[in-house]
Design an enzyme around this catalytic site. Structure first.
Site, PDB file in Angstrom:
ATOM      1  CG  MET A   1      -2.239  -1.584   1.238  1.00  0.00           C
ATOM      2  SD  MET A   1      -3.016  -1.110   2.898  1.00  0.00           S
ATOM      3  CE  MET A   1      -1.869  -1.287   4.252  1.00  0.00           C
ATOM      4  N   GLY A   3       1.707   4.516  -1.150  1.00  0.00           N
ATOM      5  CA  GLY A   3       1.962   5.569  -2.000  1.00  0.00           C
ATOM      6  C   GLY A   3       2.664   6.854  -1.319  1.00  0.00           C
ATOM      7  CB  VAL A 185       1.425   2.220   5.026  1.00  0.00           C
ATOM      8  CG1 VAL A 185       2.333   2.787   6.597  1.00  0.00           C
ATOM      9  CG2 VAL A 185       0.089   1.940   5.861  1.00  0.00           C
ATOM     10  CE  LYS A 186      -5.153   2.419   5.466  1.00  0.00           C
ATOM     11  NZ  LYS A 186      -4.993   2.227   6.335  1.00  0.00           N
ATOM     12  CB  THR A 187      -2.838   2.215  -2.054  1.00  0.00           C
ATOM     13  OG1 THR A 187      -3.327   1.351  -1.779  1.00  0.00           O
ATOM     14  CG2 THR A 187      -2.621   2.079  -3.702  1.00  0.00           C
TER      15      THR A 187
END
Ligand SMILES: *Cc1c(COP(=O)(O)O)cnc(C)c1O
Length: 399
Positions: A1, A3, A185-187
């Site tokens: 994830m 980005g 920690v997300k996409t």
């Protein structure tokens, strides 16, 4: 994830535009903001991307769930059904409304088992929150059919699946509301941030008001101070810097997913050397955002052995069944009803424990989770890392 892996010049340029104007607040300051409304632009771009009519930006994915639940009128005594494999945020938001989280089994999609959902619906069930864990689809069509039959609204927790689709339709756009997270920690990331999408104007309106202390945002000669309100709200407002970063990240989302798909292919081939290995069921491979590669060994013993060999050879995998933040039996604070409130709220009301959680309540999930291992799929995958992973898996195949 990840980005953060592609964070760069575009994000910097966007942030500098905000700093140049000096306006950090998403509302008001029309004269100073040099025509820049970054959060508003981000909302429009996100809604358009996901093919939804409306989007409401908020401070986090957890806030997005809370705002969606609040706008659906969820409150004390209501039951909200979600799955026993998710991040704690999903049920924290339910508890924060005073409602009671009820947990379903997961099936081989590692997401909500629709058959178990049906069993857990009661007259008190007021919302259903399937979670598209690890970048891929829950059985959202089946879940929507059940929800419609019982006339219960669905919130899709899409925090881990931005950019993912099912038969071409964006995850998050099936239910009454889809919620997203842009945490570190997300996409795609804005540091902290979240989004609610919906195609119901009334619902969007209530979310928009709730996240801004109830402000109705009706243009008023008295400005913001003169705006009206029709119910009590809270503050979950996103700020302009986050909106600006979100615009830069969103523009990269499809490329991030494409790169992850290529890299997931590598992981899948490398993992295939393990005898008896089985992959997590993905309902639509084209629509997978490919953030994770999850595989299952024939039994717990073999999963434990493979896990150890991978770790020893520098290619450690995630074992969610041992993780304290994503899996029901490990949520001891929930199971034991630990609250810092003097009267035990939200687990206790009127001196009585509202619900007792049995750690063994989800045996089907346990039988799946104890066999599962997961590699996080990076956007940028170095040849060196590929060599290490492939070699570790070759070793594990012989253990
Ligand atoms: C990350 C996450 C959230 C919460 O998002 P935050 O922005 O960190 O508050 C909610 N649900 C799931 C499934 C998540 O992975």
């Amino acid at each position: 994830m990840p980005g953060f892996e592609v964070f760069g010049a575009e994000e910097k340029k966007q942030v500098l535009e905000v700093l140049d104007s000096g306006v950090l607040f998403r509302y008001e300051f029309a004269a100073q903001r040099q025509g820049k409304w970054k959060v508003l632009e981000f909302e429009k771009a996100f809604a358009e991307y996901a093919n939804a009519s409306y989007a409401q930006a908020v401070t986090s994915g957890t806030a997005a769930l809370k705002v969606a639940l609040a706008a659906l009128g969820i409150g004390a005594g209501d039951e909200v059904i979600t799955q026993g494999f998710t991040f704690v945020a999903t049920w924290e938001a339910i508890l924060d409304c005073g409602a009671i989280p009820v947990f379903t089994e997961v099936d081989m999609t590692l997401n909500m088992d629709p058959a178990d959902l049906e069993k857990k619906i009661t007259p008190r069930t007021k919302a259903i929150i399937p979670v598209h864990m690890m970048g891929a689809q829950a059985r959202i069509n089946e879940i929507m059919t059940i929800a419609h039959r019982h006339n219960i609204p669905v919130i899709e927790d899409t925090a881990q699946a931005a950019g993912a689709r099912l038969q071409g339709r964006h995850l998050g756009s099936f239910g009454a509301v889809g919620t997203f997270s842009f945490d570190a920690v997300k996409t795609i990331t804005t540091g902290e941030g979240g989004m609610c999408i919906t195609s119901d104007h009334g619902l969007w309106q209530r979310m928009s008001e709730y996240q801004d202390h109830g402000h109705d945002h009706v243009p008023n000669p008295g400005g913001r101070g003169g705006e009206g309100r029709s119910f009590v709200g809270f503050n979950y407002r996103m700020m302009e810097i986050q909106g600006a970063i979100g615009l830069a990240q969103l523009a990269k989302l499809d490329d991030i997913v494409a790169a992850q798909k290529r890299n997931k292919q590598f992981y899948q081939e490398a993992v295939s050397v393990l005898p008896g290995v089985q992959f997590r069921e993905i309902l639509d491979k084209d629509g997978d955002s490919a953030t994770f590669c999850t595989f299952l060994l024939p039994d717990k013993k073999q999963a434990t052995a493979v896990h150890q060999v991978l770790r020893d050879h520098g290619a450690g995998a995630i074992r969610w069944s041992e993780n304290g933040w994503h899996y029901y039996p490990n949520w001891e604070h929930l199971l034991q009803g630990k609250s810092y409130c003097r009267d035990g709220w939200p687990f206790v009301a009127h001196g009585k424990r509202r619900v007792v959680y049995d750690p063994q309540a989800l045996p089907i999930s346990a039988a799946i989770m104890e066999r599962a291992l997961t590699f996080q799929v990076p956007v940028v995958l170095a040849e060196e890392q590929k060599t290490t992973v492939a070699a570790a898996l070759e070793k594990a195949a012989r253990c």
